[in-house]
Design an enzyme around this catalytic site. Structure first.
Site, PDB file in Angstrom:
ATOM      1  N   LYS A 227       0.880  -1.056   0.221  1.00 14.67           N
ATOM      2  CA  LYS A 227       0.019  -0.193   0.052  1.00 14.67           C
ATOM      3  C   LYS A 227       0.895   1.355   0.035  1.00 14.67           C
ATOM      4  O   LYS A 227       2.143   1.077   0.202  1.00 14.67           O
ATOM      5  CB  LYS A 227      -0.892  -0.070   1.315  1.00 14.67           C
TER       6      LYS A 227
ATOM      7  N   ARG B 148      -8.821  -0.297  15.691  1.00 11.94           N
ATOM      8  CA  ARG B 148      -9.025   0.568  14.295  1.00 11.94           C
ATOM      9  C   ARG B 148     -10.023  -0.085  13.383  1.00 11.94           C
ATOM     10  O   ARG B 148     -11.170   0.479  13.421  1.00 11.94           O
ATOM     11  CB  ARG B 148      -7.399   0.597  13.752  1.00 11.94           C
TER      12      ARG B 148
ATOM     13  N   TYR C  44      16.720  29.796   7.766  1.00 11.02           N
ATOM     14  CA  TYR C  44      15.591  30.567   8.268  1.00 11.02           C
ATOM     15  C   TYR C  44      15.491  30.509  10.056  1.00 11.02           C
ATOM     16  O   TYR C  44      15.976  29.604  10.436  1.00 11.02           O
ATOM     17  CB  TYR C  44      14.163  29.825   7.945  1.00 11.02           C
TER      18      TYR C  44
ATOM     19  N   MET D 258      12.379  24.721   1.579  1.00 13.60           N
ATOM     20  CA  MET D 258      11.623  23.959   0.866  1.00 13.60           C
ATOM     21  C   MET D 258      12.520  23.124  -0.019  1.00 13.60           C
ATOM     22  O   MET D 258      12.172  21.983  -0.476  1.00 13.60           O
ATOM     23  CB  MET D 258      10.669  24.875   0.088  1.00 13.60           C
TER      24      MET D 258
HETATM   25  C1  LIG Z   1       0.426  -2.138   6.599  1.00 13.87           C
HETATM   26  C2  LIG Z   1       0.058  -3.440   7.178  1.00 13.87           C
HETATM   27  C3  LIG Z   1       1.221  -4.428   7.312  1.00 13.87           C
HETATM   28  C4  LIG Z   1       2.405  -4.566   7.349  1.00 13.87           C
HETATM   29  O1  LIG Z   1       2.882  -3.834   8.349  1.00 13.87           O
HETATM   30  P1  LIG Z   1       4.351  -3.541   8.400  1.00 13.87           P
HETATM   31  O2  LIG Z   1       4.733  -3.089   9.888  1.00 13.87           O
HETATM   32  O3  LIG Z   1       4.857  -2.570   7.404  1.00 13.87           O
HETATM   33  O4  LIG Z   1       5.238  -4.915   8.339  1.00 13.87           O
HETATM   34  C5  LIG Z   1       0.296  -5.684   7.760  1.00 13.87           C
HETATM   35  N1  LIG Z   1      -1.045  -5.718   7.892  1.00 13.87           N
HETATM   36  C6  LIG Z   1      -1.935  -4.766   7.668  1.00 13.87           C
HETATM   37  C7  LIG Z   1      -3.240  -5.005   8.015  1.00 13.87           C
HETATM   38  C8  LIG Z   1      -1.287  -3.466   7.140  1.00 13.87           C
HETATM   39  O5  LIG Z   1      -2.160  -2.691   7.178  1.00 13.87           O
END
Ligand SMILES: *Cc1c(COP(=O)(O)O)cnc(C)c1O
Length: 345
Positions: free
Chosen positions: A36, A126, A242, A290
């Site tokens: 992702k 979550r 800055y 920047m």
């Molecule tokens: C992103 C994610 C992972 C991977 O987590 P890492 O800490 O990057 O290995 C695994 N399971 C779910 C549901 C995730 O959203």
């Protein structure tokens, strides 16, 4: 020619190497490679194409899944958010996706052909159903291809009982269910062997970074490079950049690097954040601008404009850089946004 002075290099043999290490750590488990967020900033389709032995890929949204299918990816793809209406369900069908089901509004979007990953909330709070909601939902989905999953909130820690309690709670609710199971993210893979089960879900580890402290065998996949674009000689007491948050400690050479927060470098990186030039770690000084930042060149007075600079990756671990920011390696990776990228084996 790279006129932006910001180049992200992706090392594909490091990716293959890390995948191999993961296979060695959890030899009995299938691997759902988590890609992702543009494969944590590494490039979604490039990373997927270069993980031919992954048993599947985890993405957050339908667009990512569609891009993978368009690129010719044929492995399993799991939509971690699942779908929310019939139009999305139809699209998911066409793309042959597995769907996570984590919310009661998704229960009626049941399709017998689809593989569902039923998400159990064992403490992350979550996504997912509480253990006492599971039996009823399980009845609806048990004739599907079903995979039972949970997600850890704190597996990078081994000094508390949180993860063990999550494992136990998952175990209690699922032990009579004859379906595949999945718990571990990278930290779980490294710290909690008993969480490996049928499917592991590594993200960060694939990219060569351990969430559980330094790991000697992982290799960074991303190396972010820039260049020195100016050298200056300042007097003791001169302010840099800055808001004048750094004053020169003595007469000293300063380097200006052609990258800044506009490229995704963390703006709040502290004075002293390491930056690698000619294989020597020098310190960031002053505020990150920047599209520039300043470094203390006292350790390498011979440095010249045009010399390459490594912000993180080979030779300088991103975990170390992250330690000087309010952020972590995950966020730094996702934000790094070079307009130029290159790949190599
Ligand atoms: C992103 C994610 C992972 C991977 O987590 P890492 O800490 O990057 O290995 C695994 N399971 C779910 C549901 C995730 O959203």
């Amino acid at each position: 020619m790279n006129t932006h002075h910001s180049l992200i290099h992706i090392n594909l043999s490091a990716l293959a190497h890390n995948f191999n290490i993961i296979q060695q750590i959890a030899p009995q488990s299938k691997i759902l490679a988590m890609i992702k967020a543009n494969a944590y900033g590494h490039g979604l389709t490039k990373i997927a194409k270069n993980l031919p032995d992954a048993d599947g890929f985890g993405v957050a949204c339908l667009d990512e899944a569609a891009a993978l299918r368009k690129a010719g990816i044929t492995q399993k793809i799991v939509l971690m958010r699942g779908v929310f209406n019939h139009a999305e369900l139809n699209l998911a069908h066409q793309l042959k996706l597995d769907l996570v089901i984590h919310h009661k509004d998704q229960i009626n979007l049941l399709s017998r052909q689809t593989t569902y990953w039923l998400k159990i909330n064992t403490g992350m709070n979550r996504l997912g159903f509480l253990p006492d909601e599971i039996p009823e939902i399980y009845e609806k989905f048990k004739y599907n291809h079903l995979i039972l999953m949970t997600h850890f909130s704190s597996a990078e820690e081994t000094s508390d009982l949180i993860t063990s309690q999550q494992i136990q709670s998952f175990q209690e609710i699922t032990h009579n269910m004859p379906h595949e199971k999945s718990m571990a993210n990278s930290a779980g893979i490294l710290n909690y062997k008993e969480s490996h089960r049928d499917w592991i879900r590594p993200g960060l580890m694939l990219y060569g970074i351990s969430p559980a402290g330094y790991h000697p065998h992982l290799q960074p996949v991303m190396t972010w490079r820039s260049q020195l674009i100016a050298i200056r000689y300042q007097k003791k007491g001169d302010p840099i950049g800055y808001n004048q948050i750094y004053l020169c400690e003595e007469n000293m050479p300063i380097g200006i690097v052609g990258v800044g927060y506009g490229d995704g470098y963390p703006r709040h990186a502290k004075n002293g954040t390491p930056v690698l030039i000619n294989n020597i770690e020098v310190s960031l000084i002053g505020r990150v601008s920047m599209d520039m930042l300043a470094v203390d060149l006292r350790k390498i007075p011979s440095a010249k404009a045009g010399n390459p600079v490594t912000l993180w990756g080979e030779g300088l671990s991103i975990e170390k850089v992250a330690g000087y920011t309010a952020s972590n390696a995950y966020e730094l990776l996702c934000n790094a946004n070079a307009r130029v990228r290159s790949l190599s084996n």
